[in-house]
Design a protein around this motif. Structure first.
Motif, short mmCIF file in Angstrom:
data_model
loop_
_atom_site.label_atom_id
_atom_site.label_comp_id
_atom_site.label_asym_id
_atom_site.label_seq_id
_atom_site.Cartn_x
_atom_site.Cartn_y
_atom_site.Cartn_z
N GLY A 153 -5.98 35.94 7.41
CA GLY A 153 -5.20 36.85 8.23
C GLY A 153 -5.73 38.25 8.09
O GLY A 153 -5.90 38.74 6.96
N VAL A 154 -6.03 38.90 9.21
CA VAL A 154 -6.61 40.24 9.20
C VAL A 154 -5.72 41.18 10.01
O VAL A 154 -5.28 40.84 11.11
N ASP A 155 -5.44 42.35 9.45
CA ASP A 155 -4.66 43.35 10.16
C ASP A 155 -5.19 44.72 9.77
O ASP A 155 -5.58 44.94 8.61
N ALA A 156 -5.21 45.64 10.73
CA ALA A 156 -5.71 46.98 10.45
C ALA A 156 -4.78 47.78 9.56
O ALA A 156 -5.17 48.80 9.00
N SER A 157 -3.53 47.34 9.44
CA SER A 157 -2.56 48.03 8.59
C SER A 157 -2.54 47.41 7.19
O SER A 157 -2.14 46.26 7.01
N ARG A 198 -10.83 25.83 9.57
CA ARG A 198 -10.78 27.23 9.15
C ARG A 198 -10.23 28.06 10.30
O ARG A 198 -10.76 28.03 11.41
N LEU A 199 -9.15 28.82 10.03
CA LEU A 199 -8.42 29.53 11.09
C LEU A 199 -8.33 31.01 10.77
O LEU A 199 -8.06 31.40 9.64
N LEU A 200 -8.55 31.84 11.79
CA LEU A 200 -8.42 33.30 11.69
C LEU A 200 -7.29 33.77 12.59
O LEU A 200 -7.24 33.44 13.77
N ARG A 236 -6.60 40.09 4.56
CA ARG A 236 -7.52 41.22 4.44
C ARG A 236 -7.10 42.36 5.36
O ARG A 236 -6.67 42.14 6.49
N ALA A 237 -7.25 43.56 4.85
CA ALA A 237 -7.00 44.76 5.65
C ALA A 237 -8.31 45.16 6.32
O ALA A 237 -9.32 45.38 5.65
N GLY A 238 -8.29 45.22 7.66
CA GLY A 238 -9.52 45.58 8.37
C GLY A 238 -9.44 45.18 9.83
O GLY A 238 -8.35 45.03 10.38
#
Length: 258
Positions: free
Chosen positions: A99-103, A75-77, A124-126
């Motif tokens: 994959g997480v990005d604030a945009s 499991r990779l973030l 996910r956005a966050g």
């Protein structure tokens, strides 16, 4: 080149894309994924860091080399994932990728491109803080690539993101060193002379030295390896692993098994 973390914005969520948005985000995805476009520097940099990630994971987890999907079952973030330039290759290597990005715009762009490629990626956005606040399960691998030099508190950010690594897992950090050479090449050269990046992409005063990065990771209980340099060769127009950490470098940190 991604919009990154300044503070918690709640638990990251998967935005929806309605039919009216598809064309817009497809166009943005085409921009992100154009190797000759404005993200050309990332495309040039990608092969060396992807190879480093794969080889590090294979060595760390004792995986067989040469497999089509060596990361299967892991499991990779990817924090600050942007348009998904690392998430997609990691998925093709078999990892279950978040994959997480604030945009939210970046996330919708990444989602659109992944759908076009038939790839299942949890975008996910966050923020990293939001993952922690939401009680997110821990990850085998956390990628922290070209993000820490953009955040408000690098030390705390490194501690927070390291807390998302499960026991026996690893984090890979890639960032820029705060040196005169980095100012001359990564800021003045890349942004103002060669025009590789938009002016103002980087604030040299927020670059992080290897010692500072190591301190943040050790404060989170990680075992940290010495930094590995990444250098650009004008003759071959490519990047390579090197002993020179004065501009770009990567650090591997491992979470001890409890």
């Amino acid at each position: 080149m991604t919009v990154t973390i300044e503070g918690s914005t709640g638990t990251p969520s998967t935005p929806s894309i309605d039919p009216d948005e598809v064309a817009k985000f497809s166009a943005m995805a085409a921009d992100w994924w154009d190797p000759r476009g404005k993200f050309r520097p990332l495309h040039k940099f990608n092969p060396v860091r992807l190879r480093f990630i794969r080889e590090t994971a294979e060595q760390h987890f004792g995986l067989a080399t040469g497999l089509k999907e060596p990361l299967k079952g892991l499991r990779l973030l990817d924090i600050g994932c942007g348009g998904g330039l690392v998430c997609e290759p990691m998925t093709r290597l078999g990892a279950t990728v978040t994959g997480v990005d604030a945009s939210e715009k970046n996330i919708k762009t990444a989602m659109t491109h992944a759908l076009e490629q038939g790839l299942d990626i949890d975008y996910r956005a966050g923020t990293a803080e939001g993952l922690i606040d939401g009680g997110e399960a821990l990850f085998d691998i956390v990628l922290n690539l070209e993000v820490v030099e953009h955040v408000a508190d690098p030390h705390q950010f490194l501690k927070d993101t390291a807390s998302l690594v499960k026991p026996g897992g690893l984090m890979i950090v890639a960032t820029l060193n705060r040196t005169a050479k980095a100012l001359a090449t990564a800021v003045v050269g890349a942004e103002y002379v060669l025009g590789w990046l938009p002016r103002g992409t980087h604030d040299w005063s927020k670059f992080v030295t290897p010692d500072e990065a190591t301190a943040g990771l050790k404060a989170a209980g990680m075992d940290v390896e010495p930094a590995t340099g990444v250098s650009y060769s004008p003759l071959s127009d490519s990047w390579k692993i090197s002993s020179d950490t004065k501009v770009n470098y990567m650090i591997v940190a491992r979470r001890p098994v409890e």
